[in-house]
Design a protein around this motif. Structure first.
Motif, short mmCIF file in Angstrom:
data_model
loop_
_atom_site.label_atom_id
_atom_site.label_comp_id
_atom_site.label_asym_id
_atom_site.label_seq_id
_atom_site.Cartn_x
_atom_site.Cartn_y
_atom_site.Cartn_z
N THR A 62 0.83 -1.20 0.00
CA THR A 62 0.00 0.00 0.00
C THR A 62 0.87 1.25 0.00
O THR A 62 0.54 2.25 -0.65
N ALA A 66 0.89 4.29 -2.51
CA ALA A 66 0.72 5.65 -1.98
C ALA A 66 1.87 6.55 -2.40
O ALA A 66 1.66 7.73 -2.72
N ASN A 100 -3.87 8.87 1.80
CA ASN A 100 -2.84 8.10 2.48
C ASN A 100 -3.21 7.82 3.93
O ASN A 100 -2.99 6.72 4.46
N THR A 103 -5.76 5.00 4.02
CA THR A 103 -5.19 3.68 3.75
C THR A 103 -4.42 3.15 4.95
O THR A 103 -4.44 1.95 5.23
N HIS A 164 4.05 6.83 5.85
CA HIS A 164 4.00 5.47 5.33
C HIS A 164 5.32 4.74 5.56
O HIS A 164 5.35 3.59 6.02
#
Length: 307
Positions: A62, A66, A100, A103, A164
């Motif tokens: 992911t 992203a 983001n 997610t 992230h």
């Protein structure tokens, strides 16, 4: 009504372009690193039976998507404004940052669910190979984190990208600790327990990012600015200004601040010179480089200045 012609391409635009170009390259590099290692980590997680590795690989999948979205947002932001998109594509970066955050929430919830399932029925975990993959993942994530940390820290898009990679870094650390505990004691529940801990740690940061992005999308006053104080400062600092009202202050993308306002002027005050003085005060004292000022004498043109 007086406009700050070319304001979006004026003050600070060169610095913003330099930041944007540099950030775009940084995000692209980290996206490639993350996507490449994600495949190896997923294979390692399936072979060893480690939830920590599988969860981190899912997170990295992911994250890779992203990061590519973040890169594309920077790419779009470089496009010039059009007749229909008069502010250009700068706000796409904020939309990506908000996405983001969502997610990350989804990933964290999946990790918690999977951890609960594994606690009820602990699988066998091959701690040795798990440790090797986790250490390699930590090296990759540290490299990515350092690359992104050198970018524009005021950009919501960059904050989302950093978040992230930070989640991946914490996931690798958790996998390393879990593998060491399993090697030393054979206690496999440590794997899902540490996975949940990582999920909880990144949730609070994801929520912070989503709140900041939503505030920009709702055109709220930037946190570092106080609309009423700015209006008061203008009334005191600019000669001939009797009152400031109908003032709105917002940010286009979390870094470029903008304002619109009505300036009620004393009789005999020259409008053009006063408007220039107001814009200079906004830019130099409050970091607002794009402003639209409507001069008025007497009654407000809108008939109500309580906003």
């Amino acid at each position: 009504m007086a406009h700050d012609h070319g304001g979006l391409a004026g003050h600070g635009s060169h610095a913003g372009h330099v930041h944007g170009t540099s950030d775009k390259k940084r995000v692209l590099l980290v996206a490639c690193l993350t996507g490449g290692f994600m495949i190896a980590e997923a294979a390692g997680g399936l072979i060893t039976g480690s939830l920590a590795l599988v969860a981190d690989a899912g997170h990295m999948l992911t994250d890779s998507i992203a990061l590519w979205l973040a890169w594309y947002a920077f790419h779009l932001a470089e496009r010039p404004a059009t007749g229909r998109l008069t502010y250009g594509f700068g706000r796409v970066k904020t939309l990506v940052a908000y996405t983001n955050g969502i997610t990350i929430f989804a990933i964290a919830l999946w990790i918690v669910y999977e951890a609960a399932r594994r606690l009820m029925s602990p699988p066998e975990v091959l701690a040795g190979p798990m440790l090797a993959v986790a250490v390699l993942g930590l090296v990759v994530n540290i490299a990515g984190f350092l690359i992104l940390r050198g970018g524009d820290r005021g950009s919501l898009n960059m904050r989302g990208a950093v978040l992230h990679v930070l989640g991946d870094l914490l996931g690798s650390l958790a996998a390393i600790v879990a593998s060491l505990v399993i090697l030393a004691t054979g206690w496999t529940p440590i794997d899902p327990i540490l996975s949940v801990l990582v999920a909880v740690l990144i949730l609070s940061t994801a929520w912070s990012l989503m709140r900041a992005a939503a505030h920009v999308l709702l055109e709220g006053v930037p946190p570092e600015l106080d609309r009423d104080r700015i209006a008061g400062d203008l009334q005191r600092a600019v000669a001939g200004v009797r009152e400031i009202h109908h003032m709105h202050v917002w940010s286009l993308d979390g870094s470029r601040n903008m304002a619109t306002l009505h300036a009620c002027l004393e009789d005999g005050t020259q409008a053009d010179a006063t408007i220039r003085a107001i814009k200079k005060e906004l830019a130099s004292k409050h970091g607002i480089d794009h402003a639209t000022v409507e001069p008025e004498y007497g009654v407000c043109a809108d008939g109500d200045h309580r906003h």
